[in-house]
Design a protein around this motif. Structure first.
Motif, PDB file in Angstrom:
ATOM      1  N   GLU A 284      41.305  54.785  64.767  1.00  0.00           N
ATOM      2  CA  GLU A 284      42.630  55.398  64.807  1.00  0.00           C
ATOM      3  C   GLU A 284      43.621  54.458  64.131  1.00  0.00           C
ATOM      4  O   GLU A 284      43.635  53.255  64.396  1.00  0.00           O
ATOM      5  CB  GLU A 284      43.046  55.646  66.257  1.00  0.00           C
ATOM      6  N   THR A 285      44.448  54.996  63.252  1.00  0.00           N
ATOM      7  CA  THR A 285      45.387  54.147  62.518  1.00  0.00           C
ATOM      8  C   THR A 285      46.472  53.595  63.427  1.00  0.00           C
ATOM      9  O   THR A 285      47.000  54.294  64.286  1.00  0.00           O
ATOM     10  CB  THR A 285      46.048  54.914  61.360  1.00  0.00           C
ATOM     11  N   GLU A 286      46.775  52.329  63.212  1.00  0.00           N
ATOM     12  CA  GLU A 286      47.950  51.714  63.824  1.00  0.00           C
ATOM     13  C   GLU A 286      49.159  51.938  62.922  1.00  0.00           C
ATOM     14  O   GLU A 286      50.277  52.149  63.393  1.00  0.00           O
ATOM     15  CB  GLU A 286      47.713  50.226  64.040  1.00  0.00           C
ATOM     16  N   VAL A 287      48.934  51.881  61.608  1.00  0.00           N
ATOM     17  CA  VAL A 287      50.020  52.164  60.666  1.00  0.00           C
ATOM     18  C   VAL A 287      50.359  53.647  60.718  1.00  0.00           C
ATOM     19  O   VAL A 287      49.505  54.497  60.996  1.00  0.00           O
ATOM     20  CB  VAL A 287      49.644  51.764  59.216  1.00  0.00           C
ATOM     21  N   ARG A 288      51.608  53.964  60.455  1.00  0.00           N
ATOM     22  CA  ARG A 288      52.046  55.348  60.351  1.00  0.00           C
ATOM     23  C   ARG A 288      51.931  55.788  58.893  1.00  0.00           C
ATOM     24  O   ARG A 288      52.290  55.043  57.967  1.00  0.00           O
ATOM     25  CB  ARG A 288      53.493  55.501  60.826  1.00  0.00           C
ATOM     26  N   ILE A 289      51.430  56.996  58.692  1.00  0.00           N
ATOM     27  CA  ILE A 289      51.313  57.577  57.343  1.00  0.00           C
ATOM     28  C   ILE A 289      52.251  58.771  57.293  1.00  0.00           C
ATOM     29  O   ILE A 289      52.085  59.726  58.055  1.00  0.00           O
ATOM     30  CB  ILE A 289      49.863  57.998  57.048  1.00  0.00           C
TER      31      ILE A 289
END
Length: 293
Positions: A284-289
């Motif tokens: 799961e991404t920690e960065v926001r896209i």
């Protein structure tokens, strides 16, 4: 153009402001110099029925090549830091977390040593509940002031902040973080400095600081480390366009050759797919896209 004396840039590339040095155009972009200007810009966006995007240093973020519709606000000028009592520092949302940590050192207050090398702002740290090296925002933030989209200042006590792992109530309630109170513990200059130096050494020795990046890309899967999973999948050096999985730290993706927001997103999907195939683990991404493709 100008609105009540405030400069608003039109069709402005986001990449120069982003930590990744990537991202498409914003329809409108403004950098308010103070709280009054911020309120004016919020009112203008509401009147024009524009989508609103508020950032500090645009770290921990990927903006796609299609850019962002509406108004982008960058709060880098809202950066005042002051000591409000013996244990509390109040910092505006655009203040660099590194600077706030150094102010805590000056006042001989401990608790922010983990933030001494994090390239983000107070607002971003609260929004994402940022953390590193055993410290985390929710461990030290005791109150937050935020503006509603109607321009009303609202106070949030600690129990209203909704902190979780890389989560806060501000990801859901649409308010704009203006400042945060950090309640810290008295210590001594040498002890604080030594811990900050240790954390910064660890960061410099392990992280690819010589290239633009979006920080640690993925959340830690239960029972695993994202970087180890990516390394074991032999993905270090894997590349999409100008963006590469770091050869120094597999948990990072770096812009090595004019990479774009879409390159970052494509590379993220490549890594997720490969790790899922090999380990049946969803990264799961920690960065926001965000933004349009």
């Amino acid at each position: 153009m100008q609105v009540n004396g405030i400069e608003i840039l039109e069709k402005q590339p986001i990449a120069p402001y982003a930590y990744t040095q990537a991202g498409g155009e914003a329809d409108y972009l403004a950098i308010p110099k103070n709280l009054a200007e911020l309120k004016e810009l919020l009112a203008w966006a509401k009147d024009k029925q524009l989508d609103l995007h508020v950032f500090g240093r645009l770290s921990n973020l990927v903006v796609r090549d299609g850019g962002l519709r509406g108004l982008v606000l960058i709060l880098s000028e809202l950066k005042e830091v002051q000591k409000v009592d013996e244990q509390t520092i109040r910092a505006q949302a655009g203040a660099d977390l590194i600077w706030v940590a150094n102010q805590a050192l000056k006042y001989e207050l401990s608790g922010l040593e983990w933030g001494a090398g994090i390239p983000g702002t107070v607002g971003g740290a609260v929004f994402m509940n940022a953390g590193a090296y055993g410290g985390q925002t929710d461990m030290v933030v005791s109150a937050v002031e935020a503006l509603t989209k109607d321009g009303q200042l609202r106070h949030f006590d600690r129990d209203e902040l909704g902190f979780g792992y890389r989560q806060s109530v501000f990801q859901e309630n649409g308010t704009v973080i203006v400042s945060a109170d950090f309640t810290l513990q008295a210590s001594n200059h040498q002890a604080i400095q030594e811990l900050m130096d240790e954390n910064n050494y660890r960061r410099a020795s392990k992280q690819p600081l010589n290239y633009p990046s979006n920080g640690s890309v993925f959340k830690r899967p239960v029972g695993h480390f994202a970087g180890k999973l990516i390394m074991d999948a032999d993905l270090q050096g894997h590349r999409e366009g100008g963006v590469e999985v770091s050869r120094k730290h597999a948990g990072f993706m770096v812009n090595i050759d004019h990479g774009t927001g879409n390159d970052y997103e494509d590379l993220i999907h490549d890594v997720q797919k490969r790790v899922k195939e090999l380990n049946d683990i969803d990264l799961e991404t920690e960065v926001r896209i965000i933004g349009e493709r």
